[in-house]
Design an enzyme around this catalytic site. Structure first.
Site: not given
Ligand SMILES: *[C@@H]1O[C@H](CO)[C@@H](O)[C@H](O)[C@H]1NC(C)=O
Ligand SMILES: *[C@@H]1O[C@H](CO)[C@@H](O)[C@H](O)[C@H]1NC(C)=O
Ligand SMILES: *[C@@H]1O[C@H](CO)[C@@H](O)[C@H](O)[C@H]1NC(C)=O
Ligand SMILES: *[C@@H]1O[C@H](CO)[C@@H](O)[C@H](O)[C@H]1NC(C)=O
Ligand SMILES: *[C@@H]1O[C@H](CO)[C@@H](O)[C@H](O)[C@H]1NC(C)=O
Ligand SMILES: *[C@@H]1O[C@H](CO)[C@@H](O)[C@H](O)[C@H]1NC(C)=O
Ligand SMILES: *[C@@H]1O[C@H](CO)[C@@H](O)[C@H](O)[C@H]1NC(C)=O
Ligand SMILES: *[C@@H]1O[C@H](CO)[C@@H](O)[C@H](O)[C@H]1NC(C)=O
Ligand SMILES: *[C@@H]1O[C@H](CO)[C@@H](O)[C@H](O)[C@H]1NC(C)=O
Ligand SMILES: CC(=O)N[C@H]1CO[C@H](CO)[C@@H](O)[C@@H]1O
Length: 837
Positions: A184, A253
């Site tokens: 991320e 995710e």
């Protein structure tokens, strides 16, 4: 019968093939459509299980449930601070035995997606960065900084070398088919400007140069260099595309729920919405999807990130204790079976089809290959049910759902129609834990103290070896400020991370919980000298955001006393005395030998100042097979150890906000983590998991450090078992598992069986009683079904005969079994509730 026996054989053959397949080298590549294993495109379903959040004895069961649930891949992060607690000293023991975890996944016939870090987020202490890393001179995390890059490269190279030695990569015959570097980074790279972009390119090249021979991914990173695949994280990723036409759409995710914070409600995500998001992702061209989390587990020891509860349950398909969460696990299993039936068509079609409109909020995607395979998805994002026409045929399409048609004609699965049973799990057979004795933690200095003028930052002072740091000073109060027996004033800490207990002249004045904001605590002072003592606590270090190396904790930004008649007394510049950690930690009171170094009193002798005390006793393992948990609802805040193992922090006295919970959670409409919140106005966490692996049959040693006071006499231990199971299925509910042997040449319409109603208790339990049964048109849900005028009065007897005394039973939903059709012409269903014991 013939069909299912044939499919069983075929399954066994496939199983053997798959095992063989894994024991030889697999080359992994990818194209714009999918990951390719030995040149074959695959549609892969993956789930996250973080190995240190369970125990090695739990791993085989978790992995087996993931396999049975239809997963192809297990995804995990690698936790740097767990593997290198001291620089250059590596740890792969116990819960950190990553090679063992990977081998178990391999033995189950599944693949691994390894997310190496160095940064992992994961609601994990410090995002996985070891504590020593921030003390390397000149270091700046996650940017073009030489000390950071050197340490990162050293760890990544070490890890890859180790996994290569253990032959765990796909080209060596191992299960690792994909790796991730960074995590991320796209969420924070703007904070680093040009240096961030240089770091991004450096780390991608560094990872690829380790020669793992498997593709590398970067999630949430639109600027990922060409040599790695950028991937999507979120509640929905349908229609998401990577930053190049050459890369496939991967979803790393898909949040099955959300983590819980101390003082927060418990987030839940309805399975109908998860299934909808997954089906939409594959419908619109996705080819690898990972559930984050598939099993969340527990933040044992001090591994949890700032303010997150010890339970990391995540409302995942396998719950914190390792039991399947129903109907979530079962419904997703049905979805995976349906997707597998579509895989031949999905991999053959090269260009993702564009949607065909079926209405204002309805569309279809048809994967029609040149060889004749065809799979279709019909989707509705309307909040009302609809009837659509697809290829000339009518189809019912429930609100916010996707229907899956592996032959472009027959619906084998709809995301909103749940066929899996529901299970209500409860803690049962609670046994009080008795005979506690206590020891008072001294208030303030107990060992080597040191003093400075001014305030010290907590992390630099404790090196994150403990949550606790004592701050002590002395303040003179003028007679004129004390108009009567004691002056009321306010102790103000400009910023406090995370929480503190405050004491004046040896008396407890209160607990403040500020999470980095200003903390105000009313206090009483006396004329002359007053001792101010603050026990400051970190509740896990920060795990998200840029510049983590600059994180500050404790009360370093100023302290003063306000609201005195003469005004304010500044204490920031005073002489402060420090004590790192607790005496009990230093004496190791949580170990049997350590506890012998202290004098313990029986609990009735505990004085009225019942804060900051250690308690210990022994207990036997409870009977039965269920998972074991400790009820700490009678306690305040602290830490609990069993047989010397730190089970984590507890904070039962912290209740969730009163409002914001959703009494009736509607799966329709976009999900966010504040939707379907539960447990408002209740303690964030009462039950604390004790893995069986850490228990002996008798005489287990338990220790608590209690900070605020509580009643140890009400602590109990219980096992988690299904209390009630129930199911409600319509007679037209399809049964994708009847189709294992289905090929595109078969007539799916005639092969498709209808699902029976299945009830199943835990292993070692039996169905003891049918509480409700109705074949007809019952309404309501598992919490309470309601009879309607259409009801076969034989329902109860049929279910009792078929189920009571058995661990599992299946009842076909056809009128002949129930004697007569209770309402000819109407579509019927079967609902049943049963008890296990
Ligand atoms: C980083 O590693 C390189 C190559 O090993 C070495 O020359 C350099 O001195 C290191 N820099 C730091 C700051 O450790
Ligand atoms: C990776 O492979 C290249 C080319 O074979 C080689 O030069 C390099 O040393 C290898 N790197 C590692 C870390 O094994
Ligand atoms: C959706 O259904 C509700 C009642 O269930 C109705 O009031 C509403 O008008 C419907 N909306 C549309 C767009 O049909
Ligand atoms: C004592 O002083 C405080 C202010 O410092 C005041 O609020 C309180 O009413 C006084 N109590 C008595 C009994 O006079
Ligand atoms: C304050 O603390 C010091 C050192 O712990 C102690 O010696 C002293 O008696 C305390 N004074 C008061 C007023 O409590
Ligand atoms: C505890 O003390 C006993 C007796 O001295 C010793 O044999 C044992 O090894 C010690 N256990 C641990 C865990 O230190
Ligand atoms: C525990 O499970 C085993 C089988 O797995 C069963 O034989 C036994 O009766 C169970 N014990 C209890 C107390 O339920
Ligand atoms: C498929 O089976 C159904 C039901 O048995 C039958 O009505 C239909 O004609 C068959 N279709 C084909 C193409 O064989
Ligand atoms: C069920 O209903 C049938 C007729 O509808 C009746 O003959 C029979 O006695 C009923 N059985 C029970 C157990 O109530
Ligand atoms: C890609 C995606 O769906 N991202 C979403 C993930 O969830 C957060 C929080 O709800 C959203 O803000 C993102 O848009």
């Amino acid at each position: 019968m013939v069909v299912s026996r044939f499919s069983l054989c075929l399954c066994l053959v496939l199983e053997v093939l798959l095992q063989n397949h894994l024991s030889v080298a697999v080359t992994v590549s990818y194209d714009h459509r999918a990951l390719k294993l030995d040149g074959q495109r695959r549609m892969l379903v993956s789930g996250s299980i973080h190995y240190p959040r369970s125990t090695p004895l739990m791993w085989p069961g978790l992995i087996a449930k993931a396999k049975e649930g239809g997963l192809d891949v297990i995804q995990t992060y690698v936790f740097w601070n767990g593997h290198e607690p001291t620089r250059g000293v590596y740890n792969y023991a116990g819960r950190y035995n990553l090679p063992k975890f990977i081998r178990l996944v391999y033995e189950a016939g599944m693949y691994v997606n390894l997310r190496i870090g160095p940064y992992v987020c994961a609601e994990w202490n410090s995002g996985g960065f070891p504590a020593w890393l921030r003390f390397i001179p000149g270091i700046e995390f996650r940017t073009d900084n030489e000390p950071f890059k050197n340490e990162t490269q050293r760890f990544v190279n070490h890890l890859v070398r180790k996994l290569k030695r253990e032959k765990l990569f796909a080209w060596q015959g191992g299960p690792i088919i994909m790796a991730q570097i960074e995590n991320e980074y796209g969420n924070i790279d703007a904070s680093y400007g040009e240096a961030g972009q240089r770091y991004l390119n450096w780390i991608a090249n560094m990872a690829v140069a380790t020669n793992t021979s498997v593709p590398w991914i970067m999630c949430q990173q639109p600027e990922a260099p060409q040599l790695v695949i950028n991937t999507c994280n979120g509640f929905y990723c349908d229609g998401w595309r990577p930053n190049s036409e050459d890369k496939p759409a991967f979803w790393t995710e898909n949040w099955t729920g959300w983590f819980q914070s101390w003082g927060g409600g418990a987030p839940t995500r309805p399975v109908q919405d998860i299934a909808f998001s997954v089906a939409r992702f594959f419908e619109k061209g996705g080819s690898f999807m990972n559930y984050y989390m598939y099993h969340g587990g527990t933040n044992f020891e001090r591994t949890g990130v700032e303010s997150v509860t010890t339970s990391y349950d995540y409302d995942a398909p396998i719950d914190e204790y390792g039991d399947v969460r129903q109907p979530k696990w079962g419904h997703l299993k049905d979805l995976h079976a349906a997707l597998k039936l579509c895989e031949p068509a999905l991999v053959e079609v090269d260009t993702v089809p564009t949607g065909i409109s079926l209405g204002p909020n309805q569309e279809a995607h048809v994967y029609q290959s040149s060889s004749g395979t065809c799979a279709a998805f019909l989707a509705s994002w309307d909040t009302n049910d609809s009837l659509v026409t697809f290829q000339g045929q009518p189809y019912d399409l429930p609100a916010w759902s996707v229907s899956i048609l592996p032959d472009c004609k027959s619906v084998v699965f709809n995301t909103a129609k749940v066929g899996a049973q529901s299970v209500i799990m409860t803690m049962q057979g609670a046994v009080p834990v008795t005979n506690w004795v206590s020891y008072h933690e001294p208030l303030g200095p107990w060992g080597s103290v040191f003093s400075t003028n001014g305030l010290l930052e907590q992390i630099a002072t404790t090196k994150d070896t403990t949550d606790y740091l004592w701050y002590m000073t002395n303040v003179q109060v003028a007679e004129s400020d004390v108009r009567n027996i004691s002056a009321q004033a306010t102790l103000v800490m400009s910023s406090l991370r995370d929480a503190a207990h405050t004491f004046v002249n040896g008396f407890y004045t209160g607990t403040v919980n500020a999470n980095g904001y200003e903390a105000r605590q009313p206090i009483s002072l006396r004329p002359g000298s007053n001792n101010i003592t603050v026990l400051s606590m970190t509740m896990g270090l920060q795990g998200y955001g840029p510049f983590l190396e600059n994180e500050k904790a404790g009360i370093q930004y100023g302290v003063r006393i306000e609201d005195l008649p003469s005004g304010t007394i500044e204490l920031g510049g005073s002489t402060w005395t420090y004590q790192v950690g607790l005496q009990g930690e230093s004496k190791q009171l949580f170990e049997v030998n350590g506890s012998l170094t202290a004098e313990w009193n029986t609990i009735s002798e505990v004085s009225d100042q019942n804060f900051l005390f250690w308690i210990k006793t022994r207990f036997d393992m409870p009977a039965g097979n269920g998972s074991i948990a400790l009820d700490l609802s009678s306690m305040g805040k602290g830490v609990v150890w069993v047989n010397g193992v730190n089970l984590g922090r507890y904070w039962s006295s912290f209740t969730a906000q009163r409002d914001g919970c959703d009494a009736s959670c509607d799966y329709r409409g976009s999900y966010t983590q504040s939707k379907c919140l539960t447990k408002c106005n209740q303690p964030s966490q009462n039950w604390y998991h004790i893995p069986r692996q850490w228990l002996l049959p008798k005489n287990n040693f338990i220790v608590l450090f209690e900070e605020k006071g509580g009643n140890p006499k009400d602590i109990s231990i219980a096992t988690r078992m299904p209390q009630q199971i129930c199911s409600h299925i319509s007679q037209s509910h399809p049964f994708p598992f009847s189709l294992t042997s289905w090929t595109k040449r078969d007539n799916l319409t005639s092969t498709l069986l209808r699902a029976p109603l299945t009830l199943e208790c835990a292993e070692g339990q039996q169905i003891s009683r049918i509480c409700f049964a109705s074949y007809g048109t019952p309404s309501g849900d598992c919490e309470g079904f309601v009879l309607s005028s259409c009801h076969a009065n034989t329902s109860y007897d049929v279910l009792t005969k078929a189920c009571v005394g058995r661990q599992k039973c299946s009842v076909p939903i056809v009128s002949s079994i129930f004697g007569d059709d209770p309402c000819p012409g109407l579509s019927k269903s079967l609902a049943a509730t049963a008890e296990c014991s």
